[in-house]
Design a protein around this motif. Structure first.
Motif, PDB file in Angstrom:
ATOM      1  N   GLN A   1       0.827  -1.227   0.000  1.00 43.34           N
ATOM      2  CA  GLN A   1       0.000   0.000   0.000  1.00 43.34           C
ATOM      3  C   GLN A   1       0.855   1.269   0.000  1.00 43.34           C
ATOM      4  O   GLN A   1       0.578   2.237   0.698  1.00 43.34           O
ATOM      5  N   VAL A   2       1.943   1.203  -0.796  1.00 43.39           N
ATOM      6  CA  VAL A   2       2.816   2.371  -0.917  1.00 43.39           C
ATOM      7  C   VAL A   2       2.920   2.739  -2.390  1.00 43.39           C
ATOM      8  O   VAL A   2       3.073   1.865  -3.245  1.00 43.39           O
ATOM      9  N   GLU A   3       2.781   4.016  -2.659  1.00 46.32           N
ATOM     10  CA  GLU A   3       2.863   4.513  -4.034  1.00 46.32           C
ATOM     11  C   GLU A   3       4.312   4.942  -4.306  1.00 46.32           C
ATOM     12  O   GLU A   3       4.757   5.969  -3.789  1.00 46.32           O
ATOM     13  N   LEU A   4       5.038   4.151  -5.091  1.00 49.79           N
ATOM     14  CA  LEU A   4       6.428   4.502  -5.412  1.00 49.79           C
ATOM     15  C   LEU A   4       6.451   5.560  -6.506  1.00 49.79           C
ATOM     16  O   LEU A   4       5.736   5.458  -7.481  1.00 49.79           O
ATOM     17  N   ASP A   5       7.316   6.537  -6.306  1.00 50.79           N
ATOM     18  CA  ASP A   5       7.499   7.557  -7.333  1.00 50.79           C
ATOM     19  C   ASP A   5       8.614   7.088  -8.265  1.00 50.79           C
ATOM     20  O   ASP A   5       9.759   6.986  -7.854  1.00 50.79           O
ATOM     21  N   LYS A   6       8.261   6.769  -9.522  1.00 50.09           N
ATOM     22  CA  LYS A   6       9.268   6.260 -10.456  1.00 50.09           C
ATOM     23  C   LYS A   6       9.798   7.385 -11.355  1.00 50.09           C
ATOM     24  O   LYS A   6      10.396   7.117 -12.393  1.00 50.09           O
ATOM     25  N   GLY A   7       9.605   8.604 -10.910  1.00 48.80           N
ATOM     26  CA  GLY A   7       9.967   9.759 -11.729  1.00 48.80           C
ATOM     27  C   GLY A   7      11.431   9.817 -12.136  1.00 48.80           C
ATOM     28  O   GLY A   7      11.764  10.253 -13.232  1.00 48.80           O
ATOM     29  N   ALA A   8      12.322   9.358 -11.248  1.00 47.09           N
ATOM     30  CA  ALA A   8      13.760   9.464 -11.531  1.00 47.09           C
ATOM     31  C   ALA A   8      14.314   8.192 -12.163  1.00 47.09           C
ATOM     32  O   ALA A   8      15.518   8.067 -12.372  1.00 47.09           O
ATOM     33  N   GLN A   9      13.419   7.236 -12.502  1.00 44.15           N
ATOM     34  CA  GLN A   9      13.876   5.940 -13.007  1.00 44.15           C
ATOM     35  C   GLN A   9      14.822   6.074 -14.196  1.00 44.15           C
ATOM     36  O   GLN A   9      15.893   5.502 -14.211  1.00 44.15           O
ATOM     37  N   SER A  10      14.386   6.822 -15.201  1.00 47.86           N
ATOM     38  CA  SER A  10      15.217   6.977 -16.395  1.00 47.86           C
ATOM     39  C   SER A  10      15.989   8.276 -16.293  1.00 47.86           C
ATOM     40  O   SER A  10      15.727   9.218 -17.007  1.00 47.86           O
ATOM     41  N   SER A  11      16.908   8.340 -15.353  1.00 49.36           N
ATOM     42  CA  SER A  11      17.680   9.571 -15.223  1.00 49.36           C
ATOM     43  C   SER A  11      19.164   9.256 -15.383  1.00 49.36           C
ATOM     44  O   SER A  11      19.553   8.105 -15.506  1.00 49.36           O
ATOM     45  N   ASP A  12      19.982  10.287 -15.374  1.00 53.87           N
ATOM     46  CA  ASP A  12      21.414  10.135 -15.626  1.00 53.87           C
ATOM     47  C   ASP A  12      22.134   9.687 -14.365  1.00 53.87           C
ATOM     48  O   ASP A  12      22.613  10.510 -13.587  1.00 53.87           O
ATOM     49  N   TRP A  13      22.226   8.366 -14.181  1.00 50.38           N
ATOM     50  CA  TRP A  13      22.875   7.822 -12.993  1.00 50.38           C
ATOM     51  C   TRP A  13      24.396   7.936 -13.085  1.00 50.38           C
ATOM     52  O   TRP A  13      25.107   7.666 -12.111  1.00 50.38           O
ATOM     53  N   GLY A  14      24.911   8.302 -14.246  1.00 48.07           N
ATOM     54  CA  GLY A  14      26.354   8.426 -14.422  1.00 48.07           C
ATOM     55  C   GLY A  14      26.932   9.650 -13.733  1.00 48.07           C
ATOM     56  O   GLY A  14      28.133   9.762 -13.528  1.00 48.07           O
ATOM     57  N   ASN A  15      26.067  10.573 -13.368  1.00 50.62           N
ATOM     58  CA  ASN A  15      26.486  11.818 -12.740  1.00 50.62           C
ATOM     59  C   ASN A  15      26.618  11.621 -11.226  1.00 50.62           C
ATOM     60  O   ASN A  15      26.056  12.371 -10.428  1.00 50.62           O
ATOM     61  N   ALA A  16      27.384  10.584 -10.852  1.00 48.27           N
ATOM     62  CA  ALA A  16      27.350  10.079  -9.474  1.00 48.27           C
ATOM     63  C   ALA A  16      27.681  11.127  -8.416  1.00 48.27           C
ATOM     64  O   ALA A  16      27.077  11.151  -7.350  1.00 48.27           O
ATOM     65  N   ALA A  17      28.634  11.984  -8.714  1.00 50.47           N
ATOM     66  CA  ALA A  17      29.072  12.947  -7.709  1.00 50.47           C
ATOM     67  C   ALA A  17      27.980  13.976  -7.405  1.00 50.47           C
ATOM     68  O   ALA A  17      27.961  14.574  -6.334  1.00 50.47           O
ATOM     69  N   ASN A  18      27.078  14.162  -8.362  1.00 51.30           N
ATOM     70  CA  ASN A  18      26.070  15.214  -8.190  1.00 51.30           C
ATOM     71  C   ASN A  18      24.643  14.704  -8.304  1.00 51.30           C
ATOM     72  O   ASN A  18      23.777  15.402  -8.808  1.00 51.30           O
ATOM     73  N   LEU A  19      24.420  13.491  -7.839  1.00 48.33           N
ATOM     74  CA  LEU A  19      23.057  12.958  -7.898  1.00 48.33           C
ATOM     75  C   LEU A  19      22.137  13.857  -7.071  1.00 48.33           C
ATOM     76  O   LEU A  19      22.508  14.317  -6.001  1.00 48.33           O
ATOM     77  N   SER A  20      20.939  14.087  -7.594  1.00 51.67           N
ATOM     78  CA  SER A  20      20.004  14.949  -6.873  1.00 51.67           C
ATOM     79  C   SER A  20      19.398  14.187  -5.697  1.00 51.67           C
ATOM     80  O   SER A  20      19.416  12.958  -5.652  1.00 51.67           O
ATOM     81  N   ALA A  21      18.852  14.956  -4.758  1.00 54.27           N
ATOM     82  CA  ALA A  21      18.183  14.338  -3.611  1.00 54.27           C
ATOM     83  C   ALA A  21      17.057  13.434  -4.097  1.00 54.27           C
ATOM     84  O   ALA A  21      16.811  12.365  -3.542  1.00 54.27           O
ATOM     85  N   GLU A  22      16.380  13.853  -5.166  1.00 52.40           N
ATOM     86  CA  GLU A  22      15.268  13.059  -5.699  1.00 52.40           C
ATOM     87  C   GLU A  22      15.782  11.720  -6.250  1.00 52.40           C
ATOM     88  O   GLU A  22      15.169  10.677  -6.018  1.00 52.40           O
ATOM     89  N   GLN A  23      16.913  11.764  -6.972  1.00 50.72           N
ATOM     90  CA  GLN A  23      17.480  10.522  -7.506  1.00 50.72           C
ATOM     91  C   GLN A  23      17.872   9.568  -6.377  1.00 50.72           C
ATOM     92  O   GLN A  23      17.620   8.363  -6.446  1.00 50.72           O
ATOM     93  N   LEU A  24      18.519  10.100  -5.347  1.00 51.62           N
ATOM     94  CA  LEU A  24      18.966   9.259  -4.237  1.00 51.62           C
ATOM     95  C   LEU A  24      17.786   8.652  -3.490  1.00 51.62           C
ATOM     96  O   LEU A  24      17.798   7.484  -3.128  1.00 51.62           O
ATOM     97  N   ARG A  25      16.741   9.447  -3.300  1.00 54.45           N
ATOM     98  CA  ARG A  25      15.544   8.947  -2.618  1.00 54.45           C
ATOM     99  C   ARG A  25      14.901   7.831  -3.450  1.00 54.45           C
ATOM    100  O   ARG A  25      14.479   6.816  -2.936  1.00 54.45           O
ATOM    101  N   TYR A  26      14.867   8.055  -4.763  1.00 53.96           N
ATOM    102  CA  TYR A  26      14.305   7.061  -5.671  1.00 53.96           C
ATOM    103  C   TYR A  26      15.109   5.761  -5.582  1.00 53.96           C
ATOM    104  O   TYR A  26      14.558   4.665  -5.466  1.00 53.96           O
ATOM    105  N   ALA A  27      16.433   5.891  -5.629  1.00 54.97           N
ATOM    106  CA  ALA A  27      17.305   4.709  -5.585  1.00 54.97           C
ATOM    107  C   ALA A  27      17.104   3.947  -4.276  1.00 54.97           C
ATOM    108  O   ALA A  27      17.035   2.720  -4.255  1.00 54.97           O
ATOM    109  N   ALA A  28      16.996   4.677  -3.172  1.00 56.50           N
ATOM    110  CA  ALA A  28      16.792   4.047  -1.861  1.00 56.50           C
ATOM    111  C   ALA A  28      15.415   3.385  -1.790  1.00 56.50           C
ATOM    112  O   ALA A  28      15.267   2.279  -1.253  1.00 56.50           O
ATOM    113  N   ASN A  29      14.406   4.026  -2.353  1.00 59.55           N
ATOM    114  CA  ASN A  29      13.044   3.478  -2.287  1.00 59.55           C
ATOM    115  C   ASN A  29      12.895   2.177  -3.064  1.00 59.55           C
ATOM    116  O   ASN A  29      12.016   1.375  -2.766  1.00 59.55           O
ATOM    117  N   ASP A  30      13.752   1.965  -4.068  1.00 58.92           N
ATOM    118  CA  ASP A  30      13.657   0.735  -4.850  1.00 58.92           C
ATOM    119  C   ASP A  30      14.004  -0.509  -4.039  1.00 58.92           C
ATOM    120  O   ASP A  30      13.643  -1.613  -4.419  1.00 58.92           O
TER     121      ASP A  30
END
Ligand code: MN
Length: 210
Positions: A133-162
């Motif tokens: 009963q949790v709605e996952l936000d997949k908004g950052a799924q297809s994003s630039d994960w290669g930019n590791a040093a500067n991942l956005s808070a949204e990307q990191l939250r998305y990665a953790a939520n997976d």
């Protein structure tokens, strides 16, 4: 190593303390983020881990990195079950980039297809919505994960939520598989996954088709 709201980020490999903590777990959830779906072309950028205490780690893999000994020890440890959603891809990319042969394995996507025959929707989002009963936000799924040093808070939250909801979902799927008499078949499917991943890496397609 940096600590965020409720997960930690580390670079290159797992620190010994985190390795030892995860080695004590019977089950851990694992996911990867890559530059794309072809391991030979697309590099591995992140490996996310979560245990039953909800300790989440986001490991950044450097460009050109070919090994991560502590991660390898954990992902090959016989006493800790590694749970993925669509393991076939993740284990192939982990094998190709870091020479890790993940075992033992559980795939929530295969389990969902075997157990949830009442729906055609077996994506992580649909699965977690129904079981947790949790709605996952997949908004950052297809994003630039290669930019590791500067991942956005949204990307990191998305990665953790997976990885955050995979352990409780796996428990429910295991219950459903046992209830429906499909647990043995599921185990046999998980045993086949390394072979399927190897075929994928070697470029074979649909060799079981007519
Ligand atoms: Mn993911």
């Amino acid at each position: 190593m940096a600590t965020f709201d409720d997960f930690q980020i580390c670079d290159g490999d797992l620190p010994a303390a985190i390795l030892n903590q995860y080695l004590q777990a019977e089950r851990i959830a694992v996911d990867t983020e890559t530059m794309g779906l072809r391991p030979q072309r697309d590099r591995l950028c992140l490996v996310q881990l979560c245990d039953h205490k909800n300790q989440i780690t986001v490991l950044r893999v450097a460009q050109g990195q070919t090994e991560a000994p502590n991660l390898k020890r954990l992902l090959e440890a016989e006493n800790t079950l590694k749970i993925f959603h669509f393991a076939r891809f993740d284990i192939a990319t982990l094998q190709y980039h870091l020479a890790i042969l993940v075992k033992p394995l559980f795939c929530t996507k295969v389990a969902s297809k075997l157990a949830r025959t009442y729906t055609p929707r077996h994506g992580l989002k649909e699965l977690i919505k129904e079981l947790e009963q949790v709605e996952l936000d997949k908004g950052a799924q297809s994003s630039d994960w290669g930019n590791a040093a500067n991942l956005s808070a949204e990307q990191l939250r998305y990665a953790a939520n997976d990885v955050r909801y995979l352990l409780p979902a796996q428990e429910k799927l295991m219950g459903m598989l046992k209830r429906e008499g499909r647990w043995e078949l599921a185990q046999q499917c998980f045993t086949c996954l390394p072979t399927l991943a190897e075929l994928d890496l070697q470029g074979y397609e649909a060799i079981f088709e007519h």
